[in-house]
Every structure is written in C-alpha cells, then in structure tokens.
Enzyme design. Structure first.
Site, PDB file in Angstrom:
ATOM      1  CB  CYS A   5      -5.609   3.282  21.255  1.00 49.96           C
ATOM      2  SG  CYS A   5      -5.032   2.302  19.869  1.00 49.96           S
TER       3      CYS A   5
ATOM      4  CB  CYS B 174      -7.127   2.289  15.217  1.00 48.58           C
ATOM      5  SG  CYS B 174      -6.283   1.393  16.536  1.00 48.58           S
TER       6      CYS B 174
ATOM      7  NE  ARG C 293      -2.763  -0.340  -5.122  1.00 50.06           N
ATOM      8  CZ  ARG C 293      -3.909  -0.859  -4.675  1.00 50.06           C
ATOM      9  NH1 ARG C 293      -3.886  -1.784  -3.726  1.00 50.06           N
ATOM     10  NH2 ARG C 293      -5.061  -0.424  -5.137  1.00 50.06           N
TER      11      ARG C 293
ATOM     12  CB  CYS D 117      -3.611   3.738  16.760  1.00 43.01           C
ATOM     13  SG  CYS D 117      -5.006   4.782  17.211  1.00 43.01           S
TER      14      CYS D 117
ATOM     15  CB  CYS E 167      -8.926   2.204  19.056  1.00 44.32           C
ATOM     16  SG  CYS E 167      -8.328   3.811  18.519  1.00 44.32           S
TER      17      CYS E 167
ATOM     18  CE1 TYR F 181      -3.179  -3.143   0.790  1.00 43.99           C
ATOM     19  CE2 TYR F 181      -4.218  -1.319  -0.380  1.00 43.99           C
ATOM     20  CZ  TYR F 181      -4.199  -2.651  -0.012  1.00 43.99           C
ATOM     21  OH  TYR F 181      -5.207  -3.483  -0.428  1.00 43.99           O
TER      22      TYR F 181
ATOM     23  CG  HIS G  37     -13.831  -1.130  -3.693  1.00 41.41           C
ATOM     24  ND1 HIS G  37     -13.598  -1.543  -4.975  1.00 41.41           N
ATOM     25  CD2 HIS G  37     -14.994  -1.725  -3.325  1.00 41.41           C
ATOM     26  CE1 HIS G  37     -14.564  -2.378  -5.354  1.00 41.41           C
ATOM     27  NE2 HIS G  37     -15.427  -2.499  -4.365  1.00 41.41           N
TER      28      HIS G  37
HETATM   29  C1  BV8 Z   1     -18.064  -8.392  -0.306  1.00 43.49           C
HETATM   30  C2  BV8 Z   1      -9.710  -2.011  -2.628  1.00 43.49           C
HETATM   31  C3  BV8 Z   1     -19.444  -9.410   1.229  1.00 43.49           C
HETATM   32  C4  BV8 Z   1      -8.440  -2.647  -2.172  1.00 43.49           C
HETATM   33  C5  BV8 Z   1     -10.870  -3.709  -3.941  1.00 43.49           C
HETATM   34  C6  BV8 Z   1     -18.314 -14.506  -6.481  1.00 43.49           C
HETATM   35  C7  BV8 Z   1     -19.357 -13.731  -6.936  1.00 43.49           C
HETATM   36  C8  BV8 Z   1     -19.628 -12.503  -6.369  1.00 43.49           C
HETATM   37  C9  BV8 Z   1     -18.808 -12.004  -5.351  1.00 43.49           C
HETATM   38  C10 BV8 Z   1     -17.765 -12.780  -4.937  1.00 43.49           C
HETATM   39  C11 BV8 Z   1     -17.520 -14.018  -5.467  1.00 43.49           C
HETATM   40  N1  BV8 Z   1     -16.409 -14.520  -4.834  1.00 43.49           N
HETATM   41  C12 BV8 Z   1     -15.971 -13.635  -3.923  1.00 43.49           C
HETATM   42  C13 BV8 Z   1     -16.783 -12.586  -3.969  1.00 43.49           C
HETATM   43  C14 BV8 Z   1     -16.710 -11.414  -3.172  1.00 43.49           C
HETATM   44  C15 BV8 Z   1     -15.612 -10.482  -3.664  1.00 43.49           C
HETATM   45  C16 BV8 Z   1     -15.435 -10.470  -5.161  1.00 43.49           C
HETATM   46  O1  BV8 Z   1     -16.160  -9.798  -5.871  1.00 43.49           O
HETATM   47  N2  BV8 Z   1     -14.423 -11.206  -5.640  1.00 43.49           N
HETATM   48  C17 BV8 Z   1     -14.155 -11.241  -7.052  1.00 43.49           C
HETATM   49  C18 BV8 Z   1     -12.660 -11.468  -7.256  1.00 43.49           C
HETATM   50  C19 BV8 Z   1     -15.023 -12.318  -7.685  1.00 43.49           C
HETATM   51  N3  BV8 Z   1     -16.066  -9.174  -3.251  1.00 43.49           N
HETATM   52  C20 BV8 Z   1     -15.773  -8.774  -2.027  1.00 43.49           C
HETATM   53  O2  BV8 Z   1     -15.104  -9.399  -1.232  1.00 43.49           O
HETATM   54  C21 BV8 Z   1     -16.367  -7.423  -1.657  1.00 43.49           C
HETATM   55  N4  BV8 Z   1     -17.048  -7.572  -0.416  1.00 43.49           N
HETATM   56  O3  BV8 Z   1     -18.534  -9.048  -1.192  1.00 43.49           O
HETATM   57  O4  BV8 Z   1     -18.488  -8.429   0.931  1.00 43.49           O
HETATM   58  C22 BV8 Z   1     -19.604  -9.337   2.672  1.00 43.49           C
HETATM   59  C23 BV8 Z   1     -20.834  -8.962   3.177  1.00 43.49           C
HETATM   60  C24 BV8 Z   1     -20.987  -8.916   4.529  1.00 43.49           C
HETATM   61  C25 BV8 Z   1     -19.918  -9.206   5.365  1.00 43.49           C
HETATM   62  C26 BV8 Z   1     -18.670  -9.546   4.851  1.00 43.49           C
HETATM   63  C27 BV8 Z   1     -18.493  -9.611   3.476  1.00 43.49           C
HETATM   64  C28 BV8 Z   1     -15.275  -6.393  -1.481  1.00 43.49           C
HETATM   65  C29 BV8 Z   1     -14.579  -6.171  -2.789  1.00 43.49           C
HETATM   66  C30 BV8 Z   1     -13.636  -4.984  -2.659  1.00 43.49           C
HETATM   67  C31 BV8 Z   1     -12.205  -5.450  -2.859  1.00 43.49           C
HETATM   68  N5  BV8 Z   1     -11.327  -4.276  -2.862  1.00 43.49           N
HETATM   69  N6  BV8 Z   1     -10.120  -2.595  -3.895  1.00 43.49           N
HETATM   70  C32 BV8 Z   1      -7.291  -2.255  -3.051  1.00 43.49           C
HETATM   71  O5  BV8 Z   1      -7.469  -1.554  -4.061  1.00 43.49           O
HETATM   72  O6  BV8 Z   1      -6.173  -2.652  -2.703  1.00 43.49           O
HETATM   73  S1  BV8 Z   1     -11.297  -4.329  -5.440  1.00 43.49           S
HETATM   74  C33 BV8 Z   1     -10.135  -3.837  -6.559  1.00 43.49           C
HETATM   75  O7  BV8 Z   1     -10.242  -4.738  -7.622  1.00 43.49           O
HETATM   76  C34 BV8 Z   1     -10.431  -2.491  -7.146  1.00 43.49           C
HETATM   77  O8  BV8 Z   1     -10.928  -1.577  -6.229  1.00 43.49           O
HETATM   78  C35 BV8 Z   1     -11.406  -2.812  -8.216  1.00 43.49           C
HETATM   79  O9  BV8 Z   1     -12.700  -2.810  -7.727  1.00 43.49           O
HETATM   80  C36 BV8 Z   1     -11.052  -4.220  -8.544  1.00 43.49           C
HETATM   81  C37 BV8 Z   1     -10.229  -4.205  -9.811  1.00 43.49           C
HETATM   82  O10 BV8 Z   1     -11.111  -3.986 -10.769  1.00 43.49           O
HETATM   83  P1  BV8 Z   1     -10.824  -2.921 -11.918  1.00 43.49           P
HETATM   84  O11 BV8 Z   1     -10.874  -1.564 -11.362  1.00 43.49           O
HETATM   85  O12 BV8 Z   1     -11.789  -3.302 -12.968  1.00 43.49           O
HETATM   86  O13 BV8 Z   1      -9.328  -3.162 -12.401  1.00 43.49           O
HETATM   87  P2  BV8 Z   1      -8.790  -4.335 -13.324  1.00 43.49           P
HETATM   88  O14 BV8 Z   1      -7.310  -4.260 -13.278  1.00 43.49           O
HETATM   89  O15 BV8 Z   1      -9.501  -5.603 -12.978  1.00 43.49           O
HETATM   90  O16 BV8 Z   1      -9.315  -3.933 -14.790  1.00 43.49           O
HETATM   91  C38 BV8 Z   1      -8.865  -2.761 -15.405  1.00 43.49           C
HETATM   92  C39 BV8 Z   1      -9.752  -2.567 -16.608  1.00 43.49           C
HETATM   93  O17 BV8 Z   1      -9.374  -1.368 -17.258  1.00 43.49           O
HETATM   94  C40 BV8 Z   1      -9.616  -3.681 -17.637  1.00 43.49           C
HETATM   95  O18 BV8 Z   1     -10.902  -3.982 -18.152  1.00 43.49           O
HETATM   96  C41 BV8 Z   1      -8.745  -3.043 -18.739  1.00 43.49           C
HETATM   97  O19 BV8 Z   1      -9.066  -3.551 -20.018  1.00 43.49           O
HETATM   98  C42 BV8 Z   1      -9.177  -1.611 -18.646  1.00 43.49           C
HETATM   99  N7  BV8 Z   1      -8.158  -0.630 -19.059  1.00 43.49           N
HETATM  100  C43 BV8 Z   1      -6.800  -0.695 -18.877  1.00 43.49           C
HETATM  101  N8  BV8 Z   1      -6.245   0.451 -19.334  1.00 43.49           N
HETATM  102  C44 BV8 Z   1      -7.265   1.242 -19.806  1.00 43.49           C
HETATM  103  C45 BV8 Z   1      -8.487   0.556 -19.629  1.00 43.49           C
HETATM  104  N9  BV8 Z   1      -9.679   1.077 -19.986  1.00 43.49           N
HETATM  105  C46 BV8 Z   1      -9.672   2.305 -20.538  1.00 43.49           C
HETATM  106  N10 BV8 Z   1      -8.548   3.038 -20.726  1.00 43.49           N
HETATM  107  C47 BV8 Z   1      -7.330   2.538 -20.382  1.00 43.49           C
HETATM  108  N11 BV8 Z   1      -6.219   3.269 -20.596  1.00 43.49           N
HETATM  109 ZN    ZN Z   2      -6.251   3.113  18.126  1.00 41.74          ZN
END
Ligand code: BV8
Ligand code: ZN
Length: 295
Positions: A197, A129, A70, A194, A134, A67, A121
């Site tokens: 705390c 924390c 990034r 943190c 906390c 992180y 996200h």
């Molecule tokens: C949740 C923050 C429930 C962190 C991110 C099966 C079905 C449905 C859901 C799930 C499943 N299995 C597991 C799940 C749940 C899971 C999920 O969806 N998994 C996926 C892998 C299937 N989801 C979760 O866990 C979410 N939470 O479901 O909670 C719950 C409910 C109650 C209690 C507990 C839990 C949370 C998901 C959030 C994860 N965090 N980001 C960080 O960034 O470090 S996600 C992260 O990946 C990004 O934020 C973003 O959302 C995702 C990446 O996607 P993109 O942005 O699309 O990037 P990517 O590289 O994939 O694609 C880039 C695109 O751009 C491409 O298409 C490319 O062609 C294009 N491109 C490239 N260059 C260009 C371009 N386009 C135009 N111009 C250019 N120049």
């Molecule tokens: Zn704290």
C-alpha cells in the site's frame, strides 16, 4: 518429582501423545539472551514494556531498534543440539507436537517439521502492514531490514558491557562509558514501509502483550489437546512459564493425563501448580539435557 532418567525413558517410550512447551531458555546456548535477559543496549529496557502495541504506537523507532537487534542476533545464532533433537523427535514420533513461545526461528532452521511446530507468538522474521485497509504480511530475513536500523557494531554483541568491564581497570569508567553509549536516533520516515500500500508502517509479525494469539494456532493447539485420547507427556523446556495462554497448556495437558518433564537451568522455575511425584525436573542447560534424554 524425580530426575530419574530410567523412569523417564520408560515413560517416553510408551508415550503415544506428547507436547513440548518451548521457551527462551531453549535458545540460550545458541547465544540468544532469554526474553528477560536481552543483553547489550537492551539491558536498560524492560523487554515486556517494549513488546506491546502501545510501545510501538508511542515510539515505533525504538521498538523497531529492539526487534532489529533481536533479528540480527537470531540470524547470527545457530540452532543448538536441543533444537535438532526436538526436530528429530517430531520427524519420527507421529503423536508429538511442539508449542514454541520463541520467535527466533531456530527451531525452523533445525528443520523441525512445520506441521509439528506451533509458533504461539509469531516470528521475528514475519512482518505485517499496520495500515487498517491493508492485509500485507510476508517473511523477511533482510538484516538490517532498512539501512536506518543498522546496529552500532560494538552494540550488536550482548557481551559488550561485560567486555567493556573486563578490559577497563576502573568499573566506574566502564559504567559511564556504558551510559554514554546510546541508541542512534532513527526517524519514523526511515522505518520499514509496506511495499503493497506504500503507506502503512510495517511491524514485526510477533504477538505483543495484550494481543491475542493467532486463531489458526489456538485452534490447532486446542484440537490436538482436546482430541479424545489422553496426553501422555508434556515437556516444559527453558521457560519461566509465566506468559498466558501459553503457560496454561501445561495444566491443560495435565488435565488430559500428562506427566510433566521440566528442563530448566533454574531449579526454582517450575510451572504454576508445581510438580507431583509422577513428574520429572532435569536441571541444567537444555542444549545438553534435551539431546541426552531424547536419545
Ligand atoms: C493475551 C513475542 C488476550 C514478542 C511474547 C495475568 C494472568 C494471565 C494472563 C495475563 C495476566 N496479565 C496479563 C496477561 C496477559 C499476558 C500475560 O501473560 N502477561 C504475563 C506477563 C502475566 N498475555 C498476553 O498478553 C497474551 N495475549 O492474553 O491475549 C487477549 C484476548 C483477546 C483479545 C486481546 C487479548 C500474549 C502474550 C504474548 C507476548 N509475546 N513474545 C517478543 O518476543 O518480543 S511473550 C515472550 O515472553 C516470549 O515469547 C515468551 O513467551 C515470554 C518469555 O518467556 P520465556 O520464554 O519463558 O523466557 P524467560 O526469559 O521468561 O525465561 C527463560 C527461562 O529459561 C527461565 O526459566 C530460565 O531459568 C530458563 N533458562 C535460561 N537459560 C537456560 C534455561 N533453561 C534451560 N537451559 C538454559 N540454558
Ligand atoms: Zn500496506
């Protein structure tokens, strides 16, 4: 499905309620690797496996180095013309709201009005924390956030590998050189603590896989989508639309009557369920296409 700009422009002008789902491709032209394409040292790590509470529990130093890299890259990057064009649309169109999956802060730096930008996200520049008792959370733009997370200079540039290969006669050598470059080891004791705390480890204020999205955000998006009136258009910009529940908003908007306009560099990256003759696909760089189709 069309890439016809006239029909799109006519529809945009008559649209009252518009959504935009934003992904890492929107920031690609600002020099930020897409989520699955993190460059530099991170090419050997799978971003998805690092963006989990389990990874942080197992090796908080490695996750913080990911992180910190990034954060550093995002701070060096600048919003591009697509971020700016979307911010302008948000300022002048009362029925437009952007749902960003990006955590890089570039939409905010493009002065996208906060009430028209839902950060699904979280943000690289929020910290919170991890201590159970906390509730400390805050914005933090310090780079590096702690001295121990200073990035080895030659590794802060994702083109390092390309640069090495470009200069070396023998790619084998360059590969060995790459393999020898390793992340400096960082002690947990030197990670961000943190300030409230004085006990808990701070973590990045992003939503990890397996964590639910902030309820405030979910409620705001749901009330926009499930408002009585129809949705006219949803943009799907620079996202593989493979992460849920974010990707699910495309279908929810469609169910409310929305036509879909995809802007993606890869023709194959359509949202689940594909596109109909009523939709548009504009293939190419979001930073070029978005300002053009919004002007
Ligand atoms: C949740 C923050 C429930 C962190 C991110 C099966 C079905 C449905 C859901 C799930 C499943 N299995 C597991 C799940 C749940 C899971 C999920 O969806 N998994 C996926 C892998 C299937 N989801 C979760 O866990 C979410 N939470 O479901 O909670 C719950 C409910 C109650 C209690 C507990 C839990 C949370 C998901 C959030 C994860 N965090 N980001 C960080 O960034 O470090 S996600 C992260 O990946 C990004 O934020 C973003 O959302 C995702 C990446 O996607 P993109 O942005 O699309 O990037 P990517 O590289 O994939 O694609 C880039 C695109 O751009 C491409 O298409 C490319 O062609 C294009 N491109 C490239 N260059 C260009 C371009 N386009 C135009 N111009 C250019 N120049
Ligand atoms: Zn704290």
């Amino acid at each position: 499905m069309s890439s016809d700009i006239e029909s799109f422009t006519a529809h945009l002008q008559s649209s009252k309620r518009i959504l935009a789902l934003l992904g890492a491709g929107l920031s690609a032209s600002s020099g930020l690797p897409t989520f699955r394409g993190a460059g530099g040292l991170w090419r050997t790590h799978d971003a998805i496996s690092l963006a989990t509470p389990e990874a942080f529990g197992r090796d908080p130093a490695l996750v913080w180095q990911f992180y910190s890299y990034r954060r550093h890259m995002a701070l060096k990057a600048k919003p591009n013309r697509a971020h700016l064009a979307l911010a302008e649309l948000a300022k002048k169109h009362p029925g437009f709201i952007a749902l960003s999956q990006n955590v890089d802060g570039l939409s905010q730096r493009a002065r996208h009005p906060a009430d028209k930008l839902q950060l699904l996200h979280g943000s690289l520049f929020n910290v919170k924390c991890t201590s159970f008792y906390c509730s400390y959370h805050a914005e933090n733009f310090t780079d590096p956030i702690v001295p121990a997370l200073r990035i080895p200079l030659d590794e802060s540039d994702p083109t390092t590998k390309e640069a090495r290969h470009a200069v070396s006669q023998n790619h084998k050598e360059a590969d060995i050189a790459d393999a020898q470059v390793h992340l400096p080891s960082v002690q947990v004791a030197d990670l961000p603590k943190c300030p409230e705390c004085h006990e808990g480890l701070l973590r990045p204020g992003v939503v990890w896989f397996g964590e639910s999205l902030p309820s405030k955000v979910l409620n705001a998006v749901d009330s926009f989508i499930n408002d009585s009136t129809k949705i006219d258009l949803i943009f799907v910009i620079g996202t593989s639309a493979s992460v849920y529940p974010a990707a699910g908003y495309v279908d929810e908007a469609r169910a409310k009557g929305a036509r879909v306009a995809v802007i993606n560099a890869d023709r194959a990256d359509e949202p689940a369920g594909g596109l109909t003759d009523n939709d548009w696909f504009f293939e190419g760089d979001a930073a070029q296409i978005v300002p053009d189709i919004l002007k």
